[in-house]
Design a protein around this motif. Structure first.
Motif, mmCIF file in Angstrom:
data_model
loop_
_atom_site.group_PDB
_atom_site.id
_atom_site.type_symbol
_atom_site.label_atom_id
_atom_site.label_comp_id
_atom_site.label_asym_id
_atom_site.label_seq_id
_atom_site.Cartn_x
_atom_site.Cartn_y
_atom_site.Cartn_z
ATOM 1 N N ALA A 97 -27.958 -16.648 22.405
ATOM 2 C CA ALA A 97 -28.597 -16.722 23.724
ATOM 3 C C ALA A 97 -29.393 -18.014 23.860
ATOM 4 O O ALA A 97 -29.318 -18.716 24.877
ATOM 5 N N ARG A 128 -28.643 -21.003 26.666
ATOM 6 C CA ARG A 128 -29.658 -21.347 27.682
ATOM 7 C C ARG A 128 -30.086 -22.809 27.574
ATOM 8 O O ARG A 128 -30.302 -23.485 28.587
ATOM 9 N N PHE A 186 -27.564 -24.872 29.413
ATOM 10 C CA PHE A 186 -27.712 -24.710 30.870
ATOM 11 C C PHE A 186 -28.915 -25.524 31.379
ATOM 12 O O PHE A 186 -28.820 -26.264 32.360
ATOM 13 N N SER A 227 -39.890 -20.785 26.665
ATOM 14 C CA SER A 227 -39.265 -19.878 25.694
ATOM 15 C C SER A 227 -37.891 -20.362 25.219
ATOM 16 O O SER A 227 -37.143 -19.591 24.619
ATOM 17 N N ARG A 282 -35.145 -21.835 22.847
ATOM 18 C CA ARG A 282 -35.073 -21.812 21.377
ATOM 19 C C ARG A 282 -33.712 -22.257 20.898
ATOM 20 O O ARG A 282 -32.764 -22.327 21.681
ATOM 21 N N SER A 297 -35.715 -20.278 39.865
ATOM 22 C CA SER A 297 -36.791 -19.333 39.553
ATOM 23 C C SER A 297 -36.178 -17.931 39.496
ATOM 24 O O SER A 297 -35.222 -17.631 40.220
ATOM 25 N N SER A 324 -24.312 -16.515 36.030
ATOM 26 C CA SER A 324 -25.458 -15.611 35.853
ATOM 27 C C SER A 324 -25.143 -14.579 34.790
ATOM 28 O O SER A 324 -26.046 -14.025 34.148
ATOM 29 N N HIS A 347 -26.511 -13.988 31.290
ATOM 30 C CA HIS A 347 -27.564 -13.022 30.949
ATOM 31 C C HIS A 347 -27.015 -11.767 30.283
ATOM 32 O O HIS A 347 -27.740 -10.811 30.094
ATOM 33 N N GLY A 385 -29.385 -12.096 25.368
ATOM 34 C CA GLY A 385 -30.769 -12.528 25.299
ATOM 35 C C GLY A 385 -31.800 -11.677 26.027
ATOM 36 O O GLY A 385 -31.522 -10.559 26.470
ATOM 37 N N VAL A 386 -32.975 -12.266 26.134
ATOM 38 C CA VAL A 386 -34.153 -11.526 26.622
ATOM 39 C C VAL A 386 -34.917 -12.343 27.658
ATOM 40 O O VAL A 386 -34.769 -13.553 27.755
ATOM 41 N N HIS A 392 -39.154 -12.521 29.105
ATOM 42 C CA HIS A 392 -40.521 -12.084 28.800
ATOM 43 C C HIS A 392 -41.173 -11.478 30.049
ATOM 44 O O HIS A 392 -40.764 -11.769 31.180
ATOM 45 N N SER A 426 -41.679 -12.851 33.609
ATOM 46 C CA SER A 426 -40.478 -13.135 34.395
ATOM 47 C C SER A 426 -40.027 -11.928 35.226
ATOM 48 O O SER A 426 -39.241 -12.089 36.153
HETATM 49 C C1 HEM Z 1 -28.906 -17.815 38.242
HETATM 50 C C2 HEM Z 1 -30.067 -18.363 38.019
HETATM 51 C C3 HEM Z 1 -30.848 -18.142 36.750
HETATM 52 C C4 HEM Z 1 -32.145 -17.789 36.671
HETATM 53 C C5 HEM Z 1 -33.092 -17.543 37.825
HETATM 54 C C6 HEM Z 1 -32.458 -17.659 35.269
HETATM 55 C C7 HEM Z 1 -33.690 -17.334 34.762
HETATM 56 C C8 HEM Z 1 -33.928 -16.982 33.465
HETATM 57 C C9 HEM Z 1 -35.181 -16.471 32.966
HETATM 58 C C10 HEM Z 1 -36.441 -16.299 33.793
HETATM 59 C C11 HEM Z 1 -35.017 -16.187 31.654
HETATM 60 C C12 HEM Z 1 -36.035 -15.577 30.716
HETATM 61 C C13 HEM Z 1 -37.145 -16.542 30.371
HETATM 62 C C14 HEM Z 1 -38.231 -15.805 29.624
HETATM 63 O O1 HEM Z 1 -38.863 -14.946 30.235
HETATM 64 O O2 HEM Z 1 -38.415 -16.102 28.426
HETATM 65 C C15 HEM Z 1 -33.667 -16.519 31.301
HETATM 66 C C16 HEM Z 1 -33.108 -16.340 30.052
HETATM 67 C C17 HEM Z 1 -31.824 -16.676 29.740
HETATM 68 N N1 HEM Z 1 -30.932 -17.341 30.551
HETATM 69 FE FE1 HEM Z 1 -31.113 -17.619 32.537
HETATM 70 N N2 HEM Z 1 -31.342 -17.954 34.521
HETATM 71 C C18 HEM Z 1 -30.331 -18.271 35.395
HETATM 72 C C19 HEM Z 1 -29.059 -18.657 35.055
HETATM 73 C C20 HEM Z 1 -28.599 -18.762 33.767
HETATM 74 C C21 HEM Z 1 -27.334 -19.349 33.397
HETATM 75 C C22 HEM Z 1 -26.370 -20.013 34.373
HETATM 76 C C23 HEM Z 1 -27.223 -19.220 32.046
HETATM 77 C C24 HEM Z 1 -26.108 -19.658 31.142
HETATM 78 C C25 HEM Z 1 -24.857 -19.743 31.511
HETATM 79 C C26 HEM Z 1 -28.407 -18.540 31.583
HETATM 80 C C27 HEM Z 1 -28.640 -18.167 30.288
HETATM 81 C C28 HEM Z 1 -29.774 -17.514 29.851
HETATM 82 C C29 HEM Z 1 -29.907 -16.903 28.542
HETATM 83 C C30 HEM Z 1 -28.808 -16.830 27.491
HETATM 84 C C31 HEM Z 1 -31.196 -16.382 28.471
HETATM 85 C C32 HEM Z 1 -31.814 -15.650 27.274
HETATM 86 C C33 HEM Z 1 -32.462 -16.672 26.361
HETATM 87 C C34 HEM Z 1 -33.036 -16.103 25.091
HETATM 88 O O3 HEM Z 1 -32.893 -14.924 24.795
HETATM 89 O O4 HEM Z 1 -33.669 -16.918 24.383
HETATM 90 N N3 HEM Z 1 -29.231 -18.313 32.650
HETATM 91 N N4 HEM Z 1 -33.019 -17.010 32.420
#
Ligand code: HEM
Length: 282
Positions: free
Chosen positions: A20, A24, A27, A58, A60, A125, A151, A154, A157-158, A160, A163
């Motif tokens: 994850a 991220r 991205f 966050s 990593r 956001s 999207s 998602h 992963g996680v 926090h 969010s």
């Molecule tokens: C569509 C709009 C998106 C929004 C608003 C968004 C927002 C977020 C937020 C707020 C988090 C958690 C941050 C936290 O609280 O630590 C997150 C985690 C993550 N996002 Fe997104 N994201 C978006 C799109 C994407 C895309 C396009 C990808 C990859 C293709 C992606 C991959 C991830 C992954 C894998 C995590 C987990 C990370 C971890 O566990 O360390 N996200 N995202």
């Protein structure tokens, strides 16, 4: 590619949640400026870098990228850019945890600019609705299907508590009650540093994320809106029903991600360390 795959494989086997992190990182690199590894640069005394912006707190997986870079520099110095390493590492991490394979075009150069405030408008956001997400992704050439499929990142992963706690307060009508109370308990016990997984299978790349949106168990507002909005609901239903179609659309989206806003003549360097720009040679 063999070196990258081995190191990512080792890292993800040791800690499956790192997949994850690596996805991220890639991205966030692509959405701020272009795919230029700007997200990997450390802050300097005069300038706060992207990675220290609030939206990137966050992130990593940086150590995995460092290890790959060190190994490649020992093997073939000055050849492979950090931007390519990051894209390959994300691809291999997705593959390792059951996701689809796709080609990563190589030869992207590393940038020299990384400024925390660049993230403010560039990164989505978690409180955006489907129309705003469509607009933001549209500015980079993604269509609605790309945005919904991406999207689906998602599925890993996680997030926090900060969010998603506003969703607990204001979105009861689109939030499963049992899920809401378990999230509330997590956050009241652990505070801002507590986290929850996006779906029940958070270390497996699969279609469960979309099935959970149908059950109103989307973690972020920006996740659940994809099911609630008539513009995107059909795609969520399709991806939930047919994981193969989700994988296909995801690979299409990732292909475009690697080429974001690339202009003829974009220049850069092959960084020696992914954390610092090269010293000028004069
Ligand atoms: C569509 C709009 C998106 C929004 C608003 C968004 C927002 C977020 C937020 C707020 C988090 C958690 C941050 C936290 O609280 O630590 C997150 C985690 C993550 N996002 Fe997104 N994201 C978006 C799109 C994407 C895309 C396009 C990808 C990859 C293709 C992606 C991959 C991830 C992954 C894998 C995590 C987990 C990370 C971890 O566990 O360390 N996200 N995202």
């Amino acid at each position: 590619e063999y070196i990258v795959r081995n190191i990512v494989g080792e890292a993800v086997m040791g800690d499956p949640t790192l997949a994850a992190g690596l996805l991220r990182l890639h991205f966030h690199d692509c959405f701020v400026q272009v795919r230029d590894a700007s997200v990997l640069l450390d802050s300097t005394p005069g300038s706060k870098a992207e990675k220290d912006a609030l939206a990137n707190k966050s992130l990593r997986g940086f150590e995995v990228i460092d290890k790959i870079k060190d190994t490649l520099e020992a093997q073939c110095p000055g050849v492979v850019t950090c931007a390519d390493i990051l894209a390959l590492a994300a691809r291999d991490a997705v593959l390792m945890v059951g996701g689809p394979y796709y080609d990563v075009p190589q030869g992207r150069r590393d940038g020299r600019r990384s400024v925390d405030t660049d993230t403010l408008t560039a990164l989505p956001s978690p409180f955006l609705n489907a129309s705003a997400l469509i607009t933001l992704f549209g500015t980079h050439g993604f269509n609605v299907q790309d945005m919904v499929a991406l999207s689906g990142g998602h599925t890993l992963g996680v997030a926090h508590c900060p969010s998603f706690t506003p969703r607990l307060k204001f979105e009861a009508s689109t939030l499963d009650a049992g899920f809401a109370s378990s999230l509330a308990a997590t956050c009241s016990k652990g505070g801002d540093s507590a986290s929850a997984t996006f779906d029940r299978t958070s270390t497996a790349f699969d279609g469960v994320y979309f099935k959970e949106l149908q059950q109103r168990r989307g973690l972020l507002s920006s996740d659940q809106t994809l099911y609630e909005s008539p513009e995107t609901q059909r795609l969520v239903n399709m991806f939930a029903m047919n994981q193969g179609y989700f994988f296909y659309a995801f690979t299409q989206g990732m292909g475009k991600m690697g080429q974001i806003d690339l202009k003829e003549g974009d220049r850069g360097e092959v960084r020696k360390s992914c954390r610092v720009v090269n010293k000028p040679s004069w």
